[in-house]
Design an enzyme around this catalytic site. Sequence first.
Site, PDB file in Angstrom:
ATOM      1  N   ASN A 197       0.854  -1.189   0.000  1.00 15.83           N
ATOM      2  CA  ASN A 197       0.000   0.000   0.000  1.00 15.83           C
ATOM      3  C   ASN A 197       0.896   1.248   0.000  1.00 15.83           C
ATOM      4  OD1 ASN A 197      -1.366   2.301   1.160  1.00 15.83           O
ATOM      5  ND2 ASN A 197      -3.039   0.948   1.752  1.00 15.83           N
ATOM      6  N   HIS A 242       1.005   6.217   2.004  1.00 19.74           N
ATOM      7  CA  HIS A 242       1.782   7.149   2.833  1.00 19.74           C
ATOM      8  C   HIS A 242       2.900   7.854   2.086  1.00 19.74           C
ATOM      9  CE1 HIS A 242      -0.772   6.525   6.091  1.00 19.74           C
ATOM     10  NE2 HIS A 242      -0.541   5.224   6.146  1.00 19.74           N
ATOM     11  N   ARG A 295       3.999  18.776   1.663  1.00 18.94           N
ATOM     12  CA  ARG A 295       4.712  19.928   1.092  1.00 18.94           C
ATOM     13  C   ARG A 295       3.913  20.608  -0.025  1.00 18.94           C
ATOM     14  NH1 ARG A 295      10.315  21.359   1.502  1.00 18.94           N
ATOM     15  NH2 ARG A 295      10.627  21.348   3.731  1.00 18.94           N
ATOM     16  N   HIS A 345      -5.738   3.789  -1.418  1.00 18.29           N
ATOM     17  CA  HIS A 345      -7.064   4.081  -0.870  1.00 18.29           C
ATOM     18  C   HIS A 345      -7.445   5.492  -1.303  1.00 18.29           C
ATOM     19  CE1 HIS A 345      -9.703   4.187   3.072  1.00 18.29           C
ATOM     20  NE2 HIS A 345     -10.363   4.590   2.007  1.00 18.29           N
ATOM     21  N   ARG A 369      -9.683   8.126  -0.649  1.00 18.16           N
ATOM     22  CA  ARG A 369     -10.656   8.516   0.378  1.00 18.16           C
ATOM     23  C   ARG A 369     -11.524   9.658  -0.132  1.00 18.16           C
ATOM     24  NH1 ARG A 369      -9.536   7.225   5.935  1.00 18.16           N
ATOM     25  NH2 ARG A 369     -10.858   9.035   6.316  1.00 18.16           N
ATOM     26  N   ARG A 405      -7.276  12.609   1.427  1.00 19.37           N
ATOM     27  CA  ARG A 405      -6.213  12.887   2.394  1.00 19.37           C
ATOM     28  C   ARG A 405      -4.826  12.506   1.869  1.00 19.37           C
ATOM     29  NH1 ARG A 405      -7.147   9.679   7.845  1.00 19.37           N
ATOM     30  NH2 ARG A 405      -8.945  11.046   7.898  1.00 19.37           N
ATOM     31  N   GLU A 458      -8.667   0.411  -2.468  1.00 22.63           N
ATOM     32  CA  GLU A 458      -9.442   0.443  -1.221  1.00 22.63           C
ATOM     33  C   GLU A 458     -10.360   1.642  -1.270  1.00 22.63           C
ATOM     34  OE1 GLU A 458      -7.497   0.855   2.554  1.00 22.63           O
ATOM     35  OE2 GLU A 458      -6.151  -0.762   1.999  1.00 22.63           O
ATOM     36  N   THR A 461      -8.179   3.275   8.710  1.00 25.11           N
ATOM     37  CA  THR A 461      -9.415   2.487   8.752  1.00 25.11           C
ATOM     38  C   THR A 461      -9.561   1.831  10.120  1.00 25.11           C
ATOM     39  OG1 THR A 461      -8.929   1.992   6.448  1.00 25.11           O
ATOM     40  CG2 THR A 461     -10.750   0.791   7.466  1.00 25.11           C
ATOM     41  N   GLU A 517     -10.981  -9.546   3.079  1.00 29.26           N
ATOM     42  CA  GLU A 517      -9.697  -9.160   3.681  1.00 29.26           C
ATOM     43  C   GLU A 517      -9.907  -9.140   5.187  1.00 29.26           C
ATOM     44  OE1 GLU A 517      -7.478  -5.740   2.225  1.00 29.26           O
ATOM     45  OE2 GLU A 517      -6.482  -5.561   4.177  1.00 29.26           O
ATOM     46  N   HIS A 525      -3.562  -4.732   7.896  1.00 26.60           N
ATOM     47  CA  HIS A 525      -3.723  -3.599   8.804  1.00 26.60           C
ATOM     48  C   HIS A 525      -2.832  -3.771  10.026  1.00 26.60           C
ATOM     49  CE1 HIS A 525      -5.337  -0.106  10.772  1.00 26.60           C
ATOM     50  NE2 HIS A 525      -5.950   0.186   9.643  1.00 26.60           N
TER      51      HIS A 525
END
Length: 243
Positions: free
Chosen positions: A6, A9, A17, A42, A44, A48, A69, A100, A150, A190
Site C-alpha cells: 500500500n 503514505h 509539502r 485508498h 478517500r 487525504r 481500497e 481504517t 480481507e 492492517h
Amino acid sequence: MRLAVNIDHVATLRNARGGNEPDPVTAAQVAELAGAEGIVCHLREDRRHIRDRDLRLLRSVVKTKLDLEMGAAEEIIGIALDVVPDLVTLVPERRQELTTEGGLDVAGQKEFLKDVVKQFHGKKIRVSLFVDPVPMQIEAARGVGADVVELHTGEYANARKERDIQECLVALEQAAKLGKSLGLGVNAGHGLNYMNTGPVASITEIDELSIGHAVITRAIFVGIERAVREMLVLVKGVPKGSE
Ligand code: PXP
C-alpha cells in the site's frame, strides 16, 4: 502467499509539502521491481493522501494487480467503475479516523452491498470486503457475492499480552479457513509490521497480505544513510579518488 504494498503514505508525505514529490506512482513501480505482487491505494472521500490523478496513473502503470481500497460512497464507486482496478476492497470510512478503524459491517447492510457488488461485477471488477475475523461477517460476505474477504489484523497488531495475541491468531486462522471453505479468496492486513507479520504469514489459507505503513516507514530508515551520502557528495564535491 503474496505481498501487496500500500503506497498511500508516500502520498501523505508528498501532500505535506503541497508539491509533486515523492510520487506514489514512482513508489509503486519501485515496489513492483522489488517483487511486490500487488499495489494497493485508498482513494478517500477527503483525498487525504491518494488523489484522482494518482489512481488513474497507477491504473496505467501497475503491471501486477491494482487493488483500490474505498468506502462505498456514490462518488468513489463512480470513479472506480470508470478506472476499473483489478480489485476493489470496500472498507468503512469515517472522516475523523486516522486510518481504517474496524471492519465493514457486511451483515448489517446486505442488500446495499449486494447491489454495490453487482455494479462492480458488471464491469468485471473483483470485490473484496474488509471484515473483522468473525464468522458472521465472512458468511455475510459470501452471501452478498463478494469474491474475497480481507481479514482485519488490527486487533492482532494491537494486542500486547501473549494470550491475547494467540487468541487473535486463532480467530484469524479460523476465519481464513472459513473463507476458503466458502470459496472466497482470503487476504489480510492492517497494522502488520516487521515484528508481527511472521505468525500471520504462516496461516496457509491466507492468499495475500496488504501492508503499507510499516514498509514505507522502514524505507526511510534503510534509505537515509545512502541519501545523506549522496547529498554529501553534492555539498562537499566529488570524493577524492573518484574523479
Ligand atoms: N488493509 C486495509 C483494508 C487498510 O485500510 C489498510 C490501511 O490503509 C491496510 C490494509 C494497510 O495497513 P497498514 O498501513 O497498517 O499496513
